[in-house]
Structures are given as C-alpha cells and as structure tokens.
Motif scaffolding. Structure first.
Motif, mmCIF file in Angstrom:
data_model
loop_
_atom_site.group_PDB
_atom_site.id
_atom_site.type_symbol
_atom_site.label_atom_id
_atom_site.label_comp_id
_atom_site.label_asym_id
_atom_site.label_seq_id
_atom_site.Cartn_x
_atom_site.Cartn_y
_atom_site.Cartn_z
ATOM 1 N N MET A 1 70.740 -58.496 31.220
ATOM 2 C CA MET A 1 71.916 -57.630 31.072
ATOM 3 C C MET A 1 72.512 -57.666 29.671
ATOM 4 O O MET A 1 73.417 -56.898 29.362
ATOM 5 C CB MET A 1 72.990 -58.042 32.080
ATOM 6 N N LYS A 2 71.993 -58.539 28.812
ATOM 7 C CA LYS A 2 72.584 -58.705 27.487
ATOM 8 C C LYS A 2 72.567 -57.414 26.689
ATOM 9 O O LYS A 2 73.539 -57.076 25.998
ATOM 10 C CB LYS A 2 71.842 -59.811 26.722
ATOM 11 N N TRP A 3 71.463 -56.678 26.757
ATOM 12 C CA TRP A 3 71.361 -55.451 25.969
ATOM 13 C C TRP A 3 72.397 -54.419 26.413
ATOM 14 O O TRP A 3 72.977 -53.707 25.582
ATOM 15 C CB TRP A 3 69.952 -54.860 26.115
ATOM 16 N N PHE A 4 72.662 -54.390 27.735
ATOM 17 C CA PHE A 4 73.641 -53.434 28.242
ATOM 18 C C PHE A 4 75.062 -53.851 27.857
ATOM 19 O O PHE A 4 75.917 -53.017 27.559
ATOM 20 C CB PHE A 4 73.516 -53.328 29.761
ATOM 21 N N GLN A 5 75.311 -55.163 27.823
ATOM 22 C CA GLN A 5 76.616 -55.659 27.383
ATOM 23 C C GLN A 5 76.870 -55.291 25.927
ATOM 24 O O GLN A 5 77.991 -54.943 25.554
ATOM 25 C CB GLN A 5 76.692 -57.171 27.564
ATOM 26 N N VAL A 6 75.821 -55.378 25.113
ATOM 27 C CA VAL A 6 75.969 -55.011 23.703
ATOM 28 C C VAL A 6 76.298 -53.530 23.551
ATOM 29 O O VAL A 6 77.167 -53.131 22.766
ATOM 30 C CB VAL A 6 74.684 -55.362 22.920
ATOM 31 N N ILE A 7 75.619 -52.693 24.325
ATOM 32 C CA ILE A 7 75.875 -51.253 24.270
ATOM 33 C C ILE A 7 77.302 -50.934 24.690
ATOM 34 O O ILE A 7 78.009 -50.146 24.043
ATOM 35 C CB ILE A 7 74.873 -50.495 25.164
ATOM 36 N N VAL A 8 77.758 -51.572 25.775
ATOM 37 C CA VAL A 8 79.119 -51.328 26.259
ATOM 38 C C VAL A 8 80.153 -51.741 25.220
ATOM 39 O O VAL A 8 81.213 -51.108 25.075
ATOM 40 C CB VAL A 8 79.345 -52.079 27.591
ATOM 41 N N THR A 9 79.852 -52.782 24.464
ATOM 42 C CA THR A 9 80.789 -53.253 23.435
ATOM 43 C C THR A 9 81.095 -52.175 22.416
ATOM 44 O O THR A 9 82.232 -52.054 21.938
ATOM 45 C CB THR A 9 80.218 -54.492 22.721
ATOM 46 N N TYR A 10 80.117 -51.358 22.072
ATOM 47 C CA TYR A 10 80.330 -50.307 21.074
ATOM 48 C C TYR A 10 81.187 -49.161 21.608
ATOM 49 O O TYR A 10 81.682 -48.346 20.829
ATOM 50 C CB TYR A 10 78.981 -49.777 20.586
ATOM 51 N N PHE A 11 81.355 -49.093 22.916
ATOM 52 C CA PHE A 11 82.269 -48.101 23.499
ATOM 53 C C PHE A 11 83.675 -48.660 23.673
ATOM 54 O O PHE A 11 84.575 -47.944 24.080
ATOM 55 C CB PHE A 11 81.744 -47.626 24.862
ATOM 56 N N THR A 12 83.841 -49.943 23.376
ATOM 57 C CA THR A 12 85.148 -50.595 23.482
ATOM 58 C C THR A 12 85.482 -51.206 22.126
ATOM 59 O O THR A 12 85.303 -52.406 21.921
ATOM 60 C CB THR A 12 85.122 -51.685 24.568
#
Length: 269
Positions: A71-82
């Motif tokens: 799930m790390k890659w998805f967490q990184v992606i979500v970070t750029y939307f926040t």
C-alpha cells in the motif's frame, strides 16, 4: 419638542430599514453568484471529485496505521492530493498566506454584496473570481486550509512542540495567546463561509439523473461536517505523538462511521 423627537426616531427607523434592505440585497447577490446556473466544465468536475475522494481516503491511509507494504505506493500518491502533509509543521509562512487569501476573498465578497445593493457592477471579473474562490474553499481546498489552521492552533510556537500540560503557560500567554485566539476566530469564519456556500449551491432539478449533478445541500452539509471532524481529529491526534496507538483507531472509527452514514444518505434517503 416631542414632535421633533418623533420625527427623528422615524428617520432613524427608516435609515435602519434602508440599511437592512441593502444588506439583504447584498447577501442575496452573493448567494445568487454562488448558485448561478452556468455550464460546468465536465473534466474539471471529474478532477475535483477525484481530489476530494483522495483527500477523504487520506484520513485512514495516512493515520500512521500499519498498512501492508503493497500500500506504500498508494499512500505516496494520496499524499500529493493532500498538500498540508507536504508543508512543514513549523512553517507559518503558508499560514500567513492563507490568512491574506481569506481576507481578500472576504473583501471581494463584501464588494460584490455592496455592488448588488447599489445595483451597479463596475468590475464583472470580481463576480467570476468570487464564485471560483468560494467554490474551491468549499471543495478541494477545505481540508488543506482547515488542517493548517488547526495545526497552528494546537502548535506551541514555531519550535514544533504541541500543546501539553507542561506547556500551558507557555502556549497561552503573550504573543502565542494572540496567535491562538486569532487562529480560532479565522478558522470559525472560514468554516461559516464554507457552510454558507455549501448550503447555497444546490441542484436546481432534484429529479435529474445526471452523474455530475449536485446532491441535496443537506447531505453536502453533513459531508462537510464529517470532513471537519476528521480534519480536526487527524491534527489533534498528532499531540499523542507518531507512536500513538489510540489515535489511528479513533480516525478509523470516525472514518467508517462517516462513510456508512453518507452511503446510507446518498443511496436510500
């Protein structure tokens, strides 16, 4: 003498009525601009929906829980939307910039309301700017701005420390007290403005089956309420530190409860 006083009181009442009428006209004008029917850009609407969804997912994904490594890659992606997660916790430059931006939007709101009360529009670009900024405040900018305001409120000085029983005197005296009180006032103003915008931007045709149509404003207000609770909770949980065991559970429970309530409202109500 009594006749003169009566005439003066009558003039004061007329002036007050005229002032209230102008205020109502101005408020009506601002709300009319927020809900003005116009062609929406479908691509921008989809982008806004994706960003909103990513920000909602960020509460559970970034709550310091032990997710699988996949799930790390998805967490990184979500970070750029926040973007609030990309701003250092000790940075008050962004906070000051947001204060100036909010003040500018409020001044523009007053100007548009004043123009409506006078029925005289000299600068049409102020109307378009008002609709755009208030719309962004109520959607993709709501969580980032509220997060930064909440972080500044619970933060004790630019040192990066958070409020604790040992720092009460330090955090609630002198300049820090002024910063905290000012932040609370600005935050409340921001939330009230967003609530007013969300309550106003309703779907003209409640029976429409369009995918991009807006839901009922009462559901949107509930959605904003849940986002507010989650945003404030996510920031407050950091007081307990990065190794907190109860913080992530609180965020997870609130997230699941909010999701279930919204699904029930949007699907069956």
């Amino acid at each position: 003498m009594s006749d003169k006083n009566a005439m003066q009181n009558k003039e004061n009442e007329l002036n007050l009525e005229d002032l209230l009428k102008k205020a109502k006209d101005g408020l009506f004008g601002v709300l009319f601009i927020c809900n003005k029917n116009s062609e929406e850009n479908e691509i921008l609407t989809w982008v806004e929906m994706i960003i909103d969804h990513a920000q909602d997912l960020s509460f559970a994904l970034l709550a310091n829980t032990n997710w699988q490594s996949e799930m790390k890659w998805f967490q990184v992606i979500v970070t750029y939307f926040t973007p609030e997660h990309l701003v250092p916790s000790t940075d008050r430059i962004v906070f000051t910039t947001l204060i100036v931006l909010l003040a500018f939007v409020l001044l523009n709101t007053l100007w548009v309301g004043y123009s409506f009360s006078k029925n005289n529009f000299r600068y049409m670009w102020t109307l378009r700017l008002l609709r755009a900024t208030l719309g962004l405040f109520a959607t993709i900018l709501y969580i980032p701005i509220l997060s930064i305001f909440t972080r500044i409120f619970i933060q004790c000085s630019p040192s990066g420390d958070y409020l604790s029983t040992d720092d009460l005197v330090k955090c609630w005296s002198g300049l820090e007290l002024l910063v905290r009180v000012g932040t609370l006032v600005v935050t409340l103003i921001f939330i009230v403005v967003v609530i007013a915008v969300v309550a106003t931007m309703y779907e003209p045709d409640p029976k429409t089956k369009a995918v991009l149509s807006r839901p009922h404003s009462r559901f949107e207000l509930l959605y904003v309420g849940f986002r507010t609770v989650l945003t404030v909770s996510a920031q407050v949980m950091e007081i307990d530190g990065k190794e907190s065991t109860w913080g992530p559970w609180v965020i997870s429970v609130v997230s699941v409860f909010s999701a279930l309530c919204l699904v029930w409202c949007y699907t069956w109500v």
